[in-house]
Design a protein around this motif. Sequence first.
Motif, PDB file in Angstrom:
ATOM      1  N   GLY A  63       0.815  -1.210   0.000  1.00  0.00           N
ATOM      2  CA  GLY A  63       0.000   0.000   0.000  1.00  0.00           C
ATOM      3  C   GLY A  63       0.846   1.256   0.000  1.00  0.00           C
ATOM      4  N   THR A  89      -5.615   4.967  -1.118  1.00  0.00           N
ATOM      5  CA  THR A  89      -4.833   3.796  -0.699  1.00  0.00           C
ATOM      6  C   THR A  89      -4.464   3.858   0.776  1.00  0.00           C
ATOM      7  OG1 THR A  89      -3.909   3.649  -2.933  1.00  0.00           O
ATOM      8  CG2 THR A  89      -2.747   2.452  -1.211  1.00  0.00           C
ATOM      9  N   VAL A 213      -9.746   0.283  -2.797  1.00  0.00           N
ATOM     10  CA  VAL A 213      -9.106   1.506  -3.291  1.00  0.00           C
ATOM     11  C   VAL A 213      -9.948   2.149  -4.392  1.00  0.00           C
ATOM     12  CG1 VAL A 213      -7.105   2.418  -4.538  1.00  0.00           C
ATOM     13  CG2 VAL A 213      -6.771   0.830  -2.635  1.00  0.00           C
TER      14      VAL A 213
END
Length: 238
Positions: A63, A89, A213
Amino acid sequence: FANPARFLRLARWLTPLLLVSGLILAFGAMAWGVFAGPADALQGDSVRILYLHVPTAWLGMGGWTAIAIASLVEIVWRHPLAGIAARATAAPGAVFAALCLITGSLWGRPAWGTWWVWDGRLTSMLVLLFLYLGYMALSSAAAQDGNGQSRIPAIFGLVGAVNIPVIHYSVLWWNSLHQPPSISMGKSAMAAEFLVPLLVATAGFSLLFGGVVLARMRAILADIQAQARLRRKAMADG
């Protein structure tokens, strides 16, 4: 897909596809590992936590890697969706980093006899969680400010990426309680009955991560569009 309208058309059908397929793969692999998979000869049943711990560790680091790449694209190429992708994110990345620490602590209690040690791997992962929280605070402030300060979280995203190789190599650089990597490029020290469900679980969590996301990016874009309409209406009324 720099055009937001084109991105939204793609994300509209891709988001549920990623979420549903990710849930099926992740929870299917974990269910097999917990209820049908064998216990480890040394670790016993505590090895079953790896089907959650390892994917969350990889995606916690992945991430922030995505944030760093999006921040670079935002700074260099001024991609209109790069900053939004980085913001989207951060929250799921922080959740996965926190899950990694929690599951690692649950595994560490029977393995090490303690819930926590200031080990290089654990400490650098905790730093990553704090970086996520700091990034979310900065990006939230920049979004509310609206005076061109979005480069500040982007720079923070790039600088924070220094911690990713520290996490990865910490078990090799220092005398660490944490075991060294069992999987590396092209080879694995794990038996197939552990490796296959682990890889399936990782693929499932990765798809789930991507779906979250995309959903967050759609929500952020909708919020930006709503704020723009309100500003235009306020200017017209004024």
